[in-house]
Scaffold this motif. Structure first.
Motif, PDB file in Angstrom:
ATOM      1  N   THR A  23       0.815  -1.214   0.000  1.00  0.00           N
ATOM      2  CA  THR A  23       0.000   0.000   0.000  1.00  0.00           C
ATOM      3  C   THR A  23       0.850   1.266   0.000  1.00  0.00           C
ATOM      4  O   THR A  23       0.622   2.185  -0.805  1.00  0.00           O
ATOM      5  CB  THR A  23      -0.929   0.008   1.226  1.00  0.00           C
ATOM      6  OG1 THR A  23      -1.808  -1.110   1.144  1.00  0.00           O
ATOM      7  CG2 THR A  23      -1.741   1.286   1.299  1.00  0.00           C
ATOM      8  N   GLN A  27       1.224   4.396  -2.807  1.00  0.00           N
ATOM      9  CA  GLN A  27       0.978   5.810  -2.514  1.00  0.00           C
ATOM     10  C   GLN A  27       2.226   6.645  -2.767  1.00  0.00           C
ATOM     11  O   GLN A  27       2.140   7.798  -3.214  1.00  0.00           O
ATOM     12  CB  GLN A  27       0.503   5.978  -1.064  1.00  0.00           C
ATOM     13  CG  GLN A  27      -0.671   5.096  -0.673  1.00  0.00           C
ATOM     14  CD  GLN A  27      -1.772   5.037  -1.705  1.00  0.00           C
ATOM     15  OE1 GLN A  27      -2.245   6.065  -2.184  1.00  0.00           O
ATOM     16  NE2 GLN A  27      -2.197   3.823  -2.070  1.00  0.00           N
ATOM     17  N   ARG A  30       2.306   7.230  -6.405  1.00  0.00           N
ATOM     18  CA  ARG A  30       1.302   8.225  -6.783  1.00  0.00           C
ATOM     19  C   ARG A  30       1.773   9.635  -6.410  1.00  0.00           C
ATOM     20  O   ARG A  30       1.593  10.587  -7.176  1.00  0.00           O
ATOM     21  CB  ARG A  30      -0.022   7.910  -6.085  1.00  0.00           C
ATOM     22  CG  ARG A  30      -1.139   8.895  -6.377  1.00  0.00           C
ATOM     23  CD  ARG A  30      -1.436   8.989  -7.857  1.00  0.00           C
ATOM     24  NE  ARG A  30      -2.730   9.649  -8.108  1.00  0.00           N
ATOM     25  CZ  ARG A  30      -3.072  10.163  -9.272  1.00  0.00           C
ATOM     26  NH1 ARG A  30      -2.211  10.121 -10.288  1.00  0.00           N
ATOM     27  NH2 ARG A  30      -4.261  10.713  -9.442  1.00  0.00           N
ATOM     28  N   LYS A  57      -7.027  12.543  -1.973  1.00  0.00           N
ATOM     29  CA  LYS A  57      -7.395  11.135  -2.054  1.00  0.00           C
ATOM     30  C   LYS A  57      -6.228  10.242  -1.611  1.00  0.00           C
ATOM     31  O   LYS A  57      -6.427   9.245  -0.914  1.00  0.00           O
ATOM     32  CB  LYS A  57      -7.789  10.793  -3.491  1.00  0.00           C
ATOM     33  CG  LYS A  57      -8.320   9.378  -3.667  1.00  0.00           C
ATOM     34  CD  LYS A  57      -8.606   9.060  -5.129  1.00  0.00           C
ATOM     35  CE  LYS A  57      -9.648   9.973  -5.710  1.00  0.00           C
ATOM     36  NZ  LYS A  57      -9.977   9.602  -7.118  1.00  0.00           N
ATOM     37  N   VAL A  58      -5.011  10.612  -1.986  1.00  0.00           N
ATOM     38  CA  VAL A  58      -3.847   9.797  -1.619  1.00  0.00           C
ATOM     39  C   VAL A  58      -3.678   9.734  -0.105  1.00  0.00           C
ATOM     40  O   VAL A  58      -3.511   8.662   0.476  1.00  0.00           O
ATOM     41  CB  VAL A  58      -2.557  10.344  -2.272  1.00  0.00           C
ATOM     42  CG1 VAL A  58      -1.327   9.665  -1.691  1.00  0.00           C
ATOM     43  CG2 VAL A  58      -2.592  10.119  -3.778  1.00  0.00           C
ATOM     44  N   THR A  61      -7.054   8.415   2.123  1.00  0.00           N
ATOM     45  CA  THR A  61      -7.427   7.010   1.986  1.00  0.00           C
ATOM     46  C   THR A  61      -6.199   6.110   1.931  1.00  0.00           C
ATOM     47  O   THR A  61      -6.033   5.227   2.754  1.00  0.00           O
ATOM     48  CB  THR A  61      -8.289   6.809   0.725  1.00  0.00           C
ATOM     49  OG1 THR A  61      -9.408   7.690   0.762  1.00  0.00           O
ATOM     50  CG2 THR A  61      -8.790   5.373   0.653  1.00  0.00           C
ATOM     51  N   GLY A  62      -5.316   6.352   0.975  1.00  0.00           N
ATOM     52  CA  GLY A  62      -4.179   5.452   0.780  1.00  0.00           C
ATOM     53  C   GLY A  62      -3.187   5.451   1.924  1.00  0.00           C
ATOM     54  O   GLY A  62      -2.889   4.400   2.502  1.00  0.00           O
ATOM     55  N   TYR A 279      -4.614  -2.748  -0.283  1.00  0.00           N
ATOM     56  CA  TYR A 279      -5.229  -1.583  -0.906  1.00  0.00           C
ATOM     57  C   TYR A 279      -4.205  -0.830  -1.748  1.00  0.00           C
ATOM     58  O   TYR A 279      -3.098  -0.534  -1.287  1.00  0.00           O
ATOM     59  CB  TYR A 279      -5.790  -0.646   0.171  1.00  0.00           C
ATOM     60  CG  TYR A 279      -6.349   0.624  -0.409  1.00  0.00           C
ATOM     61  CD1 TYR A 279      -7.632   0.655  -0.928  1.00  0.00           C
ATOM     62  CD2 TYR A 279      -5.581   1.783  -0.458  1.00  0.00           C
ATOM     63  CE1 TYR A 279      -8.145   1.808  -1.483  1.00  0.00           C
ATOM     64  CE2 TYR A 279      -6.092   2.950  -1.015  1.00  0.00           C
ATOM     65  CZ  TYR A 279      -7.372   2.948  -1.515  1.00  0.00           C
ATOM     66  OH  TYR A 279      -7.872   4.096  -2.071  1.00  0.00           O
ATOM     67  N   SER A 281      -5.564   1.683  -4.664  1.00  0.00           N
ATOM     68  CA  SER A 281      -6.428   2.861  -4.727  1.00  0.00           C
ATOM     69  C   SER A 281      -7.583   2.530  -5.640  1.00  0.00           C
ATOM     70  O   SER A 281      -7.559   1.535  -6.374  1.00  0.00           O
ATOM     71  CB  SER A 281      -5.691   4.094  -5.252  1.00  0.00           C
ATOM     72  OG  SER A 281      -5.743   4.130  -6.666  1.00  0.00           O
TER      73      SER A 281
END
Length: 289
Positions: A23, A27, A30, A57-58, A61-62, A279, A281
């Motif tokens: 995960t 991230q 990203r 969002k990164v 959540t991530g 996870y 994304s």
């Protein structure tokens, strides 16, 4: 060896560690991709708003999920009577701007050879991920659009001013703990094994991870020309990328060491599970370069 956790506990620790590796690496990639977009200097407000929304969002959540996986590793080690030499509560009291430098002082740690070394690597990774999601990425967004978005960890650190202490940051934080929170308690003798302390300022309840990952929806506001500072935002994003890369490095080292204590077949099955279920994304994998 005294202070080592059993094989079954190590198997349980390895799973969230592998999930965290998968995960957090995604991230990190990203964030690197978004940094390239910011370096191309988006000129229109729509571009800036899109970039801010992707950054939100990164981290909301991530990175929050990555921190949750690392929480699980530390909780399992703690609950299974691991040697507490890996646990340094002082990290929780170092102000955010100083914590970045403090964490990077650990980037050249020797290759881990014991369980305690591996758990210490996970602890540094935990603080690196949390610093990025709590401070650096939200600050980057704020400098892009003029408003700080809702954060997965908006609380300020307790006692975040440490004045009149040692130059060494961790030593200063330890002094601060004993002068304030633990006033009157004798200092631990480094030659005597530690008893199990309270984990300062840390929530290590995996049951809370799904709730933390469910970050509120947020739409970046319309950018006001005088409210944004892309150059300063880029500085914070540089640091967030560095923190994520540091976390990946430490998690990989911990996973490699923990794997040596276990049956290769079990390790392979856990790795396959992480590949399938960790996870990444909602948008899928990201380019790493």
């Amino acid at each position: 060896m005294e202070g080592d956790v059993g094989k079954r506990a190590l198997e349980c620790i390895l799973m969230p560690a592998m999930f965290a590796a998968k995960t957090v690496r995604a991230q990190r990639d990203r964030l690197l991709h978004l940094r390239r977009r910011l370096q191309r200097s988006p000129t229109g407000p729509v571009s800036v708003q899109d970039l801010a929304a992707d950054l939100f969002k990164v981290y909301s959540t991530g990175l929050t999920r990555g921190a949750g996986y690392l929480n699980g590793c530390l909780e399992l080690a703690y609950d299974n009577d691991a040697d507490l030499a890996f646990c340094d509560p002082a990290f929780a009291f170092v102000p955010d701007e100083q914590l970045y430098e403090t964490l990077f002082a650990h980037r050249l740690r020797p290759r881990p050879t014991t369980q305690t070394d591996a758990f210490a690597r996970i602890e540094v990774a935990y603080y690196a991920v949390n610093l990025a999601l709590r401070y650096h990425v939200p600050r980057c967004v704020e400098l892009l659009v003029g408003v700080r978005p809702p954060s997965a960890a908006t609380h300020s650190k307790a006692d975040d001013r440490m004045v009149g202490y040692a130059d060494d940051t961790l030593a200063a934080a330890t002094d601060h703990i004993f002068r304030t929170r633990l006033a009157g308690m004798p200092r631990p003798d480094p030659d005597v094994p530690r008893t199990r302390p309270r984990l300062f300022n840390r929530t290590l309840d995996p049951a809370q991870a799904p709730a933390a990952a469910a970050a509120p929806a947020w739409e970046p506001p319309q950018v006001v020309a005088t409210s944004n500072d892309p150059d300063q935002a880029l500085s914070y994003l540089h640091r967030a990328c560095s923190l994520a890369s540091l976390a990946v490095k430490h998690i990989d080292a911990a996973v490699a060491l923990i794997s040596t204590f276990l049956d290769p077949k079990d390790v392979a099955e856990t790795a396959e599970m992480a590949d399938e279920d960790a996870y990444i994304s909602e948008d899928g994998p990201y380019p790493s370069d």
